[in-house]
Design a protein around this motif. Structure first.
Motif, PDB file in Angstrom:
ATOM      1  N   THR A  47       7.858  -1.811   3.616  1.00 19.51           N
ATOM      2  CA  THR A  47       8.457  -3.135   3.425  1.00 19.51           C
ATOM      3  C   THR A  47       7.557  -4.270   3.914  1.00 19.51           C
ATOM      4  OG1 THR A  47       9.608  -2.775   5.523  1.00 19.51           O
ATOM      5  CG2 THR A  47      10.843  -2.315   3.509  1.00 19.51           C
ATOM      6  N   LEU A  48       6.502  -3.945   4.662  1.00 19.65           N
ATOM      7  CA  LEU A  48       5.567  -4.978   5.120  1.00 19.65           C
ATOM      8  C   LEU A  48       4.866  -5.623   3.928  1.00 19.65           C
ATOM      9  CD1 LEU A  48       3.880  -3.124   8.120  1.00 19.65           C
ATOM     10  CD2 LEU A  48       5.507  -5.018   8.274  1.00 19.65           C
ATOM     11  N   ASP A  49       4.390  -6.864   4.108  1.00 17.73           N
ATOM     12  CA  ASP A  49       3.637  -7.491   3.019  1.00 17.73           C
ATOM     13  C   ASP A  49       2.269  -6.818   2.904  1.00 17.73           C
ATOM     14  OD1 ASP A  49       1.553  -9.033   4.623  1.00 17.73           O
ATOM     15  OD2 ASP A  49       3.377  -9.929   5.435  1.00 17.73           O
ATOM     16  N   GLN A  50       1.667  -6.940   1.730  1.00 19.08           N
ATOM     17  CA  GLN A  50       0.444  -6.201   1.447  1.00 19.08           C
ATOM     18  C   GLN A  50      -0.711  -6.529   2.394  1.00 19.08           C
ATOM     19  OE1 GLN A  50      -0.518  -5.696  -2.719  1.00 19.08           O
ATOM     20  NE2 GLN A  50      -2.698  -5.439  -2.275  1.00 19.08           N
ATOM     21  N   PRO A  51      -0.965  -7.790   2.741  1.00 16.54           N
ATOM     22  CA  PRO A  51      -2.056  -8.065   3.683  1.00 16.54           C
ATOM     23  C   PRO A  51      -1.891  -7.351   5.026  1.00 16.54           C
ATOM     24  CG  PRO A  51      -1.422 -10.073   2.559  1.00 16.54           C
ATOM     25  CD  PRO A  51      -0.400  -9.040   2.190  1.00 16.54           C
ATOM     26  N   ARG A  52      -0.663  -7.302   5.547  1.00 21.23           N
ATOM     27  CA  ARG A  52      -0.430  -6.605   6.822  1.00 21.23           C
ATOM     28  C   ARG A  52      -0.601  -5.102   6.663  1.00 21.23           C
ATOM     29  NH1 ARG A  52       4.978  -8.104   9.714  1.00 21.23           N
ATOM     30  NH2 ARG A  52       3.970  -6.935  11.386  1.00 21.23           N
ATOM     31  N   LEU A  53      -0.139  -4.572   5.549  1.00 18.32           N
ATOM     32  CA  LEU A  53      -0.346  -3.149   5.284  1.00 18.32           C
ATOM     33  C   LEU A  53      -1.834  -2.819   5.286  1.00 18.32           C
ATOM     34  CD1 LEU A  53       2.255  -2.463   2.440  1.00 18.32           C
ATOM     35  CD2 LEU A  53       2.271  -1.423   4.716  1.00 18.32           C
ATOM     36  N   GLU A  54      -2.602  -3.602   4.545  1.00 21.77           N
ATOM     37  CA  GLU A  54      -4.039  -3.346   4.440  1.00 21.77           C
ATOM     38  C   GLU A  54      -4.727  -3.432   5.794  1.00 21.77           C
ATOM     39  OE1 GLU A  54      -5.988  -5.700   1.476  1.00 21.77           O
ATOM     40  OE2 GLU A  54      -4.482  -5.254  -0.055  1.00 21.77           O
ATOM     41  N   ASN A 105       8.649  -0.249  -2.948  1.00 21.20           N
ATOM     42  CA  ASN A 105       7.388  -0.788  -2.435  1.00 21.20           C
ATOM     43  C   ASN A 105       6.187   0.071  -2.830  1.00 21.20           C
ATOM     44  OD1 ASN A 105       8.627  -2.927  -0.623  1.00 21.20           O
ATOM     45  ND2 ASN A 105       9.553  -1.090   0.245  1.00 21.20           N
ATOM     46  N   PHE A 106       6.411   1.045  -3.682  1.00 22.80           N
ATOM     47  CA  PHE A 106       5.387   2.034  -4.017  1.00 22.80           C
ATOM     48  C   PHE A 106       4.099   1.382  -4.520  1.00 22.80           C
ATOM     49  CE2 PHE A 106       3.444   5.034  -7.074  1.00 22.80           C
ATOM     50  CZ  PHE A 106       3.137   6.057  -6.201  1.00 22.80           C
ATOM     51  N   ASP A 107       4.198   0.507  -5.500  1.00 25.80           N
ATOM     52  CA  ASP A 107       2.993  -0.099  -6.081  1.00 25.80           C
ATOM     53  C   ASP A 107       2.222  -0.912  -5.043  1.00 25.80           C
ATOM     54  OD1 ASP A 107       3.573   1.028  -8.521  1.00 25.80           O
ATOM     55  OD2 ASP A 107       4.578  -0.754  -9.313  1.00 25.80           O
ATOM     56  N   LYS A 108       2.941  -1.607  -4.185  1.00 20.25           N
ATOM     57  CA  LYS A 108       2.306  -2.408  -3.140  1.00 20.25           C
ATOM     58  C   LYS A 108       1.572  -1.517  -2.140  1.00 20.25           C
ATOM     59  CE  LYS A 108       5.092  -4.019  -0.095  1.00 20.25           C
ATOM     60  NZ  LYS A 108       6.157  -4.792   0.577  1.00 20.25           N
ATOM     61  N   VAL A 109       2.201  -0.411  -1.753  1.00 21.93           N
ATOM     62  CA  VAL A 109       1.578   0.503  -0.806  1.00 21.93           C
ATOM     63  C   VAL A 109       0.327   1.128  -1.411  1.00 21.93           C
ATOM     64  CG1 VAL A 109       1.879   2.671   0.453  1.00 21.93           C
ATOM     65  CG2 VAL A 109       3.723   0.994   0.419  1.00 21.93           C
ATOM     66  N   VAL A 110       0.405   1.527  -2.678  1.00 16.66           N
ATOM     67  CA  VAL A 110      -0.755   2.107  -3.355  1.00 16.66           C
ATOM     68  C   VAL A 110      -1.904   1.108  -3.408  1.00 16.66           C
ATOM     69  CG1 VAL A 110      -1.627   2.868  -5.608  1.00 16.66           C
ATOM     70  CG2 VAL A 110       0.520   3.799  -4.710  1.00 16.66           C
ATOM     71  N   ALA A 111      -1.600  -0.135  -3.751  1.00 20.96           N
ATOM     72  CA  ALA A 111      -2.641  -1.161  -3.806  1.00 20.96           C
ATOM     73  C   ALA A 111      -3.279  -1.361  -2.435  1.00 20.96           C
ATOM     74  CB  ALA A 111      -2.048  -2.474  -4.313  1.00 20.96           C
ATOM     75  N   ALA A 112      -2.471  -1.353  -1.386  1.00 23.29           N
ATOM     76  CA  ALA A 112      -2.992  -1.532  -0.028  1.00 23.29           C
ATOM     77  C   ALA A 112      -3.891  -0.362   0.365  1.00 23.29           C
ATOM     78  CB  ALA A 112      -1.843  -1.671   0.963  1.00 23.29           C
TER      79      ALA A 112
END
Length: 242
Positions: free
Chosen positions: A162-169, A186-193
């Protein structure tokens, strides 16, 4: 009349054989058993203990008013859940005041990202509460991959999808070993990160860890089809070893 105790009972990752001896004993002797579930569903925690409850058990299903129907950023989300937890807490306190012990079923460990924590914070100053710890879902997931999650001085990070992508990365880049939970939408966001952090090819996706329908795959091999709730992503550390 003495007051009853509320037990936050950790069930472990899903396989009933992985419950602790204490959890098994308390569960099989419990007259009152409470558990969370989504409306219209049996509830995963309740399903884990099928066939383990005494014949005269009194069940108290606690049905979430909302799960993914509205975003967590919507003010209504907290309002609905706060009212829900207040209502369920009142019922548990009533049972305790009447001298009844209550076992509350908790998937994984009660103090690790579980719903029971919200009851605990509302109960602990008013009635006796005991926690029965358990194997976490993430432990079941990395064990399912057949490889150690950490070596030597590896740093393990647990992230919420659920975190935003910049924080995940940022967190993914900074850690050695990784667990990502709450994937779902959030799958696509996590994969991108993971890709941007350079760890996509090392990631594993475990669905329904330790359960009969468990699946274990390299993340790059699963495409976009995942189980929304019972999915955990694992990246193993590769640290110091003899």
């Amino acid at each position: 009349m003495s007051v009853g105790t509320i037990y936050g009972l950790g069930l472990g990752p899903g396989d009933a054989d992985l419950m602790s001896v204490r959890a098994d004993r308390l569960l099989r002797n419990a007259r009152h058993v409470a558990f969370f579930r989504k409306k219209g569903r049996k509830g995963q925690a309740r399903q884990i203990v099928e066939g383990m409850l005494r014949d005269d058990v009194i069940e108290f299903p606690m049905e979430y008013p909302v799960t993914t129907e509205i975003p967590v950023t919507d003010p209504r989300y907290n309002e609905l859940l706060s009212a829900f937890y207040a209502e369920t807490t009142a019922h548990l306190r009533h049972l305790s005041a009447a001298g009844e012990d209550v076992v509350v079923l908790c998937e994984g460990d009660p103090f690790f990202y579980g719903s029971f924590m919200h009851l605990y914070s509302r109960l602990v100053d008013h009635v006796p509460v005991q926690i029965v710890p358990a194997i976490t879902g993430m432990s079941g997931a990395w064990t399912a991959t057949g490889a150690p999650i950490t070596w030597g001085d590896d740093v393990l990070t647990v992230l919420m999808g659920t975190l935003d992508q910049p924080r995940l990365e940022a967190h993914i880049k900074a850690t050695d070993a990784l667990v990502v939970m709450k994937i779902g939408r959030n799958f696509d966001k996590v994969v991108a990160a993971l890709k941007n952090a350079g760890k996509y090819d090392d990631a594993w996706l475990v669905e329904f860890a330790t359960m009969p329908n468990q699946t274990v795959n390299r993340l790059r091999d699963v495409g976009g089809k995942i189980t929304p709730y019972f999915s955990i992503i694992v990246v193993h550390g590769q640290g110091r070893r003899p």
